[in-house]
Write a protein that holds these residues in place. Structure first.
Motif, PDB file in Angstrom:
ATOM      1  N   VAL A   1       0.845  -1.195   0.000  1.00  9.48           N
ATOM      2  CA  VAL A   1       0.000   0.000   0.000  1.00  9.48           C
ATOM      3  C   VAL A   1       0.886   1.253   0.000  1.00  9.48           C
ATOM      4  O   VAL A   1       0.722   2.148  -0.820  1.00  9.48           O
ATOM      5  CB  VAL A   1      -0.935   0.012   1.239  1.00  9.48           C
ATOM      6  N   ALA A   2       1.856   1.269   0.897  1.00 11.47           N
ATOM      7  CA  ALA A   2       2.731   2.438   1.017  1.00 11.47           C
ATOM      8  C   ALA A   2       3.495   2.680  -0.267  1.00 11.47           C
ATOM      9  O   ALA A   2       3.611   3.802  -0.751  1.00 11.47           O
ATOM     10  CB  ALA A   2       3.705   2.235   2.172  1.00 11.47           C
ATOM     11  N   LYS A   3       4.012   1.616  -0.839  1.00 13.29           N
ATOM     12  CA  LYS A   3       4.839   1.745  -2.026  1.00 13.29           C
ATOM     13  C   LYS A   3       4.016   2.258  -3.205  1.00 13.29           C
ATOM     14  O   LYS A   3       4.411   3.185  -3.892  1.00 13.29           O
ATOM     15  CB  LYS A   3       5.471   0.392  -2.357  1.00 13.29           C
ATOM     16  N   ASN A   4       2.853   1.661  -3.402  1.00 16.69           N
ATOM     17  CA  ASN A   4       2.008   2.081  -4.515  1.00 16.69           C
ATOM     18  C   ASN A   4       1.630   3.547  -4.435  1.00 16.69           C
ATOM     19  O   ASN A   4       1.766   4.287  -5.404  1.00 16.69           O
ATOM     20  CB  ASN A   4       0.737   1.230  -4.561  1.00 16.69           C
ATOM     21  N   PHE A   5       1.159   3.969  -3.284  1.00 14.10           N
ATOM     22  CA  PHE A   5       0.755   5.368  -3.163  1.00 14.10           C
ATOM     23  C   PHE A   5       1.957   6.303  -3.259  1.00 14.10           C
ATOM     24  O   PHE A   5       1.911   7.306  -3.946  1.00 14.10           O
ATOM     25  CB  PHE A   5      -0.017   5.601  -1.861  1.00 14.10           C
ATOM     26  N   SER A   6       3.043   5.964  -2.577  1.00 14.09           N
ATOM     27  CA  SER A   6       4.140   6.938  -2.558  1.00 14.09           C
ATOM     28  C   SER A   6       4.885   6.992  -3.885  1.00 14.09           C
ATOM     29  O   SER A   6       5.507   7.993  -4.207  1.00 14.09           O
ATOM     30  CB  SER A   6       5.093   6.707  -1.380  1.00 14.09           C
TER      31      SER A   6
END
Ligand code: GDP
Length: 296
Positions: free
Chosen positions: A232-237
């Motif tokens: 989740v973090a990687k995709n959004f950031s």
């Protein structure tokens, strides 16, 4: 419910009382327990590895203090490293620009994004004495816009009037214009979520960020998100320039490992934690408190 890290480590270190320095083999044995503790606290595996590596380097060769046991000393080293990795200070929103400042909220559906939007708006109104307007850009989920309007009534925060059939980018433009004309200090944009990250969602986030030029883009994440927190973090950031993270549901059973995962992957501070369903249940993030909770 969980064995504390100190309990786990006392067993590992019983045999080495009285030695001078923390030897590598002992530290590695201790770090196996640290690794289990972090995984139990739901820290994502790649982040656990990176953390354990760093903490091992720091611990090996340190002189054992007379006043504490080696186990207690390793717990302190691990705790300090955790606090450092979580970000040593509390970080509030930075909205010091010519008004209206824009705060864009992003995250998966069900993460607590809409509730958190209202909580932050209430906090900015009451503590920051700001004039805040909220707008829901979620045209996918039925009644999402009405949900935010209801929260606006409950918190006495203005919401942008709903125009049926309008697309997110147009709603954002209308919100910015209305805020300018009506003298609001802050506009909070509550974007649509999805059950999973997908490209259509990301394209929408990017378009919205382009036109609204937010001072803050906050990723809202459920603290119960375990191993998936990294994705989740990687995709959004990767797709939008996040400025911070909000961790919701810290009032529940979550040990808070997602905090470490999110911080490690995004490199951005965790700014707030949600601590309940009530609209004042939000606090600034305390790295020390969460480190203690992760270690049990
Ligand atoms: P969204 O789909 O991301 O906009 O999620 P919502 O804001 O609608 O929240 C989903 C549910 O989670 C609601 O029932 C909220 O009351 C609840 N919720 C949000 N934040 C928290 C929190 O920090 N703690 C608890 N216990 N519940 C929360």
């Amino acid at each position: 419910m969980f064995e504390t890290l100190s309990d786990r480590l006392s067993g590992v270190f019983d045999k080495l009382r009285g030695r001078g320095a923390l030897a590598e083999a002992d530290v590695r044995a201790a770090m196996r327990e640290v690794r289990i503790a972090l995984l139990e606290a739901d820290v994502a595996l790649p982040v656990v590895r990176e953390f354990v590596e760093k903490a091992t380097e720091q611990a090996v060769g340190q002189n054992v203090l007379k006043s504490v046991t080696p186990g207690q000393q390793v717990v302190k080293i691990v705790n300090d490293a955790l606090v450092e990795m979580l970000g040593s200070d509390q970080v509030d929103l930075e909205l010091d620009v010519a008004p209206p400042a824009v705060v864009m909220m992003v995250g998966l559906q069900g993460s607590g994004k809409t509730t958190t939007t209202a909580k932050i708006a209430k906090r900015l109104t009451e503590r920051g004495r700001k004039r805040v307007m909220m707008a829901s850009l979620d045209v996918n989920r039925p009644a999402a816009q009405e949900q935010l309007a209801t929260l606006g009534t409950q918190t006495s925060v203005a919401t942008l009037p709903i125009v049926e059939g309008q697309q997110p980018v147009d709603i954002a433009r209308r919100a910015l214009q209305a805020a300018k004309l009506q003298g609001f200090d802050v506009v909070m944009l509550d974007t649509a979520g999805r059950l999973h990250v997908d490209q259509a969602l990301m394209d929408e986030m990017k378009a919205l960020a382009d036109i609204s030029k937010p001072q803050e883009i906050l990723l809202v994440v459920d603290a119960l998100t375990g191993q998936d927190a990294v994705n989740v973090a990687k995709n959004f950031s990767d797709q939008v320039p996040l400025t911070g993270v909000v961790l919701t549901r810290m009032d529940g059973d979550a040990r808070g490992g997602a905090a470490l995962s999110m911080r490690a992957v995004t490199g951005k501070p965790i700014k707030f934690v949600g601590t309940g369903e009530k609209l004042d249940a939000i606090e600034l993030f305390h790295p020390g408190r969460v480190a203690g909770r992760i270690l049990g």
